[in-house]
Enzyme design. Structure first.
Site, short mmCIF file in Angstrom:
data_model
loop_
_atom_site.label_atom_id
_atom_site.label_comp_id
_atom_site.label_asym_id
_atom_site.label_seq_id
_atom_site.Cartn_x
_atom_site.Cartn_y
_atom_site.Cartn_z
N GLU A 130 -10.86 0.15 7.55
CA GLU A 130 -10.28 -0.59 8.73
C GLU A 130 -11.40 -1.33 9.66
O GLU A 130 -12.43 -0.68 9.96
CB GLU A 130 -9.65 0.39 9.23
CG GLU A 130 -8.81 1.40 8.79
CD GLU A 130 -7.28 0.67 8.54
OE1 GLU A 130 -7.39 -0.46 9.05
OE2 GLU A 130 -6.52 1.24 7.92
N ASN A 151 0.90 -1.14 -0.07
CA ASN A 151 0.06 0.13 0.00
C ASN A 151 0.89 1.07 0.04
O ASN A 151 0.55 2.27 0.38
CB ASN A 151 -0.98 -0.06 1.22
CG ASN A 151 -2.17 0.96 1.14
OD1 ASN A 151 -2.63 1.30 -0.37
ND2 ASN A 151 -2.70 1.50 2.01
N ARG A 152 2.06 1.18 -0.39
CA ARG A 152 3.06 2.48 -0.65
C ARG A 152 3.66 1.93 -2.22
O ARG A 152 4.70 2.78 -2.28
CB ARG A 152 4.23 2.28 0.48
CG ARG A 152 3.58 2.46 1.82
CD ARG A 152 2.96 3.90 1.97
NE ARG A 152 2.50 3.75 3.58
CZ ARG A 152 1.56 3.30 3.91
NH1 ARG A 152 0.69 2.37 3.27
NH2 ARG A 152 1.01 3.33 5.35
N HIS A 208 -8.68 -3.62 5.88
CA HIS A 208 -7.43 -3.59 6.53
C HIS A 208 -7.99 -3.78 7.91
O HIS A 208 -9.02 -3.84 8.29
CB HIS A 208 -6.78 -2.23 6.46
CG HIS A 208 -6.38 -1.77 5.14
ND1 HIS A 208 -4.66 -1.93 4.93
CD2 HIS A 208 -6.74 -1.88 3.89
CE1 HIS A 208 -4.62 -1.97 3.47
NE2 HIS A 208 -5.68 -1.46 2.98
ZN ZN Z 1 -3.45 -2.27 6.48
#
Ligand code: ZN
Ligand code: NAG
Ligand code: NAG
Ligand code: NAG
Length: 487
Positions: free
Chosen positions: A302, A180-181, A220
């Site tokens: 999340e 996720n980067r 997530h």
């Molecule tokens: Zn995550």
């Protein structure tokens, strides 16, 4: 070559620092990007008191998951198919389940994707996605929401994007890169060369080239909040930074949080939703990239404070998230503006674009059927415009209620001079019926008469819609956009 190595080295360092910290990402160590007084509420991981070596007990292993996906495909073959979008660093296939009444076929319907387990140590999503697929399969033609999704959406589910990270029980992939980067960033493009990305990232990038997704969400753990773009700020400060579709995103995120057992009761995040940059900025995230490069409205969800709860909590977590997961997908057809773009000479579908005045982001119609699906916050007046190179643009004002609206466009080629305004803004019958008459008049060249007719029809529509407004909102849960007769 040197550059390549130093970039690789940097990204490895970067992900190593981030590894033990946050759900969506960390900022405490990111070289002063953020505010160091931010106290990581998700650092609980570092003191995992209850985490023994078998904290993954009861969770599906990668081979269990593989079997579960294949068993699903067999059991539910009438409304699903499975396909792989690539492999992880260690060669594990990235299986996707597609659920639809016509899986694998092109239809004038929106597509949604769910992605789980982006971070290897956030495994709740990959389990819940299998619950979701199985629930829809079991309830098709029994439950209206399941049926609506199967019949009107193409739902693509990637239970794990990071199987290697999962088996290593860590955030990054086998190269220890935080996926996720790893996406091209709007402010800090490390490199736009797709080959520089991790294989898992590349698989997602290529997937978006193949399938025209309207919206998506990645799952997530480590917090309880629905996060929406932008994730990063230009100056790296922690500030609210809304994207052009901020209002629509807040509406989407609220659908998730309000349908959840208790996400919207959050004390930390008002309404259980947050702008990514106002929480903590991240760069190279998947969410912003989807919106910018795919016109795909992606949320980062999340879904549990505890990243790795004991397996016997999974059924409860599924119950907490079930309506949210279903409603977010169903929202694709229950709200927003939908339609197709056609050419006036012969009615060919035109793969043009839809823009809404005041929102600097266009949404593309699909390449073959030219259907478009423009999510918009309800209860608003919008000016919607269809464009296509070689054709005259056409725009129309709409009042969007809670329910979805159908709006087709017929565009005239730029070269010819016959034809004029032809709009189909009204869902009411008067609008639809009069369309054919319009066409007759247009070709006959009765432009004055046509103009008067448009004014009259427009006024009738206005009256009709005013009367319908209150009814529409009451029936929100069951309204599905109806296709008007083609023109
Ligand atoms: Zn995550
Ligand atoms: C961090 O935030 C606090 C208050 O929220 C502020 O006083 C401080 O100056 C900020 N620090 C930095 C480095 O931005
Ligand atoms: C939601 O419910 C769970 C389980 O009861 C609890 O652990 C959590 O703190 C609650 N969160 C909020 C925001 O109310
Ligand atoms: C619209 O967005 C693009 C980037 O996507 C930017 O270059 C352009 O300046 C923006 N236009 C306006 C009017 O904000």
């Amino acid at each position: 070559m040197e550059l390549l190595f130093s970039l690789l080295f940097l990204s490895l360092c970067f992900s190593w620092f981030l590894q033990p910290t946050f759900a969506r990402g960390g900022q405490q160590h990111t070289s002063g990007f953020g505010n160091s007084s931010y106290n990581a509420r998700h650092l609980f991981e570092e003191s995992r008191p209850h985490f023994s070596n078998d904290f993954a007990q009861g969770y599906m292993t990668n081979s269990d998951l593989d079997k579960a996906i294949k068993a699903f495909a067999q059991r539910c073959s009438n409304i699903s198919r499975i396909y792989s979008i690539g492999t992880s660093v260690k060669g594990v296939p990235l299986w996707v389940i597609e659920i639809s009444d016509k899986p694998g076929e092109e239809e004038a319907e929106p597509a949604f994707k769910y992605i789980g387990n982006v971070h290897g140590d956030e495994p709740v999503g990959r389990e819940l996605l299998l619950f979701l697929a199985n629930w829809i399969c079991d309830n098709h033609l029994k439950d209206p929401l399941a049926t609506l999704i199967v019949e009107n959406v193409h739902l693509h589910i990637l239970p794990t994007m990071n199987p290697d990270g999962f088996s290593l029980r860590r955030r990054g992939n086998a190269n220890n890169v935080d996926l996720n980067r790893d996406f091209p960033d709007q402010f800090f493009p490390l490199s736009d060369d797709v080959n520089m990305r991790q294989p898992e990232t590349r698989a997602i990038i290529n997937w978006l080239r193949d399938i025209h997704f309207t919206a998506s969400a990645s799952l997530h753990g480590g917090a309880l909040v629905a996060n929406y773009p932008w994730d990063g700020t230009r100056d790296k400060r922690t500030n609210y930074f809304g994207c052009p579709d901020d209002e629509t995103f807040r509406f989407m995120a609220s659908i998730y949080s309000r349908s959840h057992y208790n996400m919207s009761l959050s004390k930390e995040f008002q309404g259980g939703i947050t702008n990514g940059a106002s929480w903590y900025p991240i760069y190279g995230g998947m969410q912003d990239w989807n919106y910018i490069h795919g016109g795909c409205f992606e949320l980062t969800l999340e879904i549990s404070d505890n990243k790795w709860p004991t397996a016997n909590e999974l059924p409860t977590l599924w119950e907490y998230n079930k309506m949210s997961m279903l409603n977010l997908v169903a929202n694709l057809v229950k709200t927003g503006v939908h339609g197709r773009i056609f050419s006036s000479d012969g009615g060919r579908p035109l793969p043009g674009s839809i823009t809404v005045k005041g929102i600097n982001q266009s949404v593309k119609a699909s390449r073959t059927l030219a259907d478009y699906h423009r999510l918009l916050a309800p209860r608003g007046r919008y000016e919607v415009m269809a464009t296509m190179p070689g054709y005259k643009s056409r725009s129309t004002f709409i009042w969007l209620e809670e329910a979805a609206m159908t709006l087709d466009f017929v565009l005239d080629p730029e070269v010819t001079h016959k034809g004029s305004l032809l709009r189909s803004g009204c869902e009411c019958d008067c609008g639809n019926k009069s369309r054919l008459e319009f066409v007759g008049f247009l070709w006959g060249g009765h432009l004055e008469v046509c103009f008067i007719l448009i004014v009259v029809v427009g006024f009738l529509c206005f009256l009709f819609q005013r009367r319908m407004k209150s009814n529409f909102s009451k029936h929100r849960q069951v309204v599905v956009p109806k296709r008007p007769v083609g023109v």
